[in-house]
Design an enzyme around this catalytic site. Structure first.
Site, PDB file in Angstrom:
ATOM      1  CD  GLU A   1      15.248 106.013  22.020  1.00 37.71           C
ATOM      2  OE1 GLU A   1      14.252 106.010  21.706  1.00 37.71           O
ATOM      3  OE2 GLU A   1      15.181 107.486  21.288  1.00 37.71           O
TER       4      GLU A   1
ATOM      5  CG  HIS B   1      12.306  99.104  14.356  1.00 37.52           C
ATOM      6  ND1 HIS B   1      11.559  99.468  12.186  1.00 37.52           N
ATOM      7  CD2 HIS B   1      11.803  99.785  14.768  1.00 37.52           C
ATOM      8  CE1 HIS B   1      10.992 100.868  12.569  1.00 37.52           C
ATOM      9  NE2 HIS B   1      11.185 100.707  14.476  1.00 37.52           N
TER      10      HIS B   1
END
Length: 329
Positions: free
Chosen positions: A61, A130
């Site tokens: 990322e 998450h």
């Protein structure tokens, strides 16, 4: 004319339309191409636009967000998909220290027309690491624009507006919203950035929300009407930065009561900011203190029953609304 689309389909439509309109628009991220996107938002785009404009990236990322920032500074209009907002933590340095500050640090000589799309929120048993909502984190940063649509129409209209914007935009999506249906016009309508909408009119209490919390607030409003003969007005913020305080304040001045709802933790959260601003703008109009509802402040459990208990469900929101109105059960 209009058609019924899911939020997922509306997002895909916006990407396709903007890529057709402007060849500088590209899409990059993990699995956005060959796999059609982790949530099928980018389905079919690789076949239509090719690997130069739909790029699968390594699992980094920090790396691919930085690459997109460079592309934006060089004149492109990249749209980054980060698989979940939780993984944006790995790219925070690029987002906060680079994208948000480029226009200021270069004295306006360089810009960063970047869009970062990322879903978040709980309810899918994706566990504590998450299932988070970091909306307030990004809204805290000057230099970023932060959008959070709640309907298919706004998913399309806001994403199109974000892609055409000359500043970095954090585009916050919601896992539970992807399959929500709604009417979407077939013209080139953009949803203005920084404009809230009145999702439901009422005169007893104002419910202020964004993203999936708007769906919850609308359900609560219907229940309050049916079970208690109370008419709640629901304000969909749509944009967290810039924030449309006037639409919120106009509603609160009418209803004299306010409840702010978010999917994330309320402490130092979006609702904390909204409640503070309502207190300043509407002090003389409030008949009760502004209340807030957010997720229980624990790492979100995996077990379905515990996860649901920790989320800001309709029962919690309804109880808080009744409390604001002095109608506790």
């Amino acid at each position: 004319m209009s058609e019924t689309l899911t939020v997922r389909e509306a997002l895909r439509l916006a990407l396709r339309e903007e890529m057709e309109r402007d060849e500088l628009v590209t899409v990059l991220g993990e699995e956005v191409g060959l796999f059609d996107g982790s949530y099928r938002v980018t389905q079919g785009l690789l076949d239509e636009f090719g690997p130069e404009r739909v790029r699968d990236t390594p699992i980094s990322e920090l790396g691919f967000t930085g690459a997109a920032i460079g592309a934006a500074m060089a004149g492109g209009r990249p749209v980054v998909e980060i698989m979940t907002v939780n993984f944006s933590l790995l790219a925070l340095d690029q987002i906060v220290n680079n994208a948000a500050k480029i226009r200021y640090m270069f004295g306006g000589e360089a810009g960063c027309p970047l869009v970062v799309r990322m879903p978040g929120g709980g309810g899918s048993q994706l566990t504590a690491q998450h299932s988070q909502s970091f909306d307030a984190w990004f809204a805290h940063i000057p230099g970023l624009k932060v959008l959070a649509p709640a309907t298919p129409a706004d998913a399309r209209g806001l994403l199109k507006a974000a892609i055409r914007d000359d500043d970095p935009v954090m585009f916050l999506e919601s896992f539970p919203l992807y399959n929500q249906n709604g009417e979407v016009d077939d013209d080139d309508t953009l949803t203005p950035i920084g404009c809230a909408r009145v999702a439901r009119e009422g005169d007893d209490i104002t419910l202020v929300a964004h993203s999936f919390a708007v769906v919850r607030a609308l359900r609560v409003a219907e229940a309050l009407q049916t079970e208690h003969d109370l008419c709640a007005e629901v304000i969909d913020l749509r944009s967290l930065r810039p924030l449309d305080l006037e639409t919120v304040a106009e509603s609160v001045r009418k209803t004299n009561h306010a409840l702010c709802v978010e999917e994330g933790w309320a402490t130092y959260g979006v609702t904390a900011e909204i409640a503070a601003r309502i207190g300043c703008a509407c002090f003389d109009h409030l008949d009760a203190p502004v209340e807030r509802v957010g997720a229980t402040e624990v790492p979100l459990p995996y077990a379905k029953n515990l996860e649901q208990a920790a989320l800001p469900g309709e029962a919690k929101i309804a109880a808080a609304a009744l409390h604001v109105l002095g109608r506790d059960a």
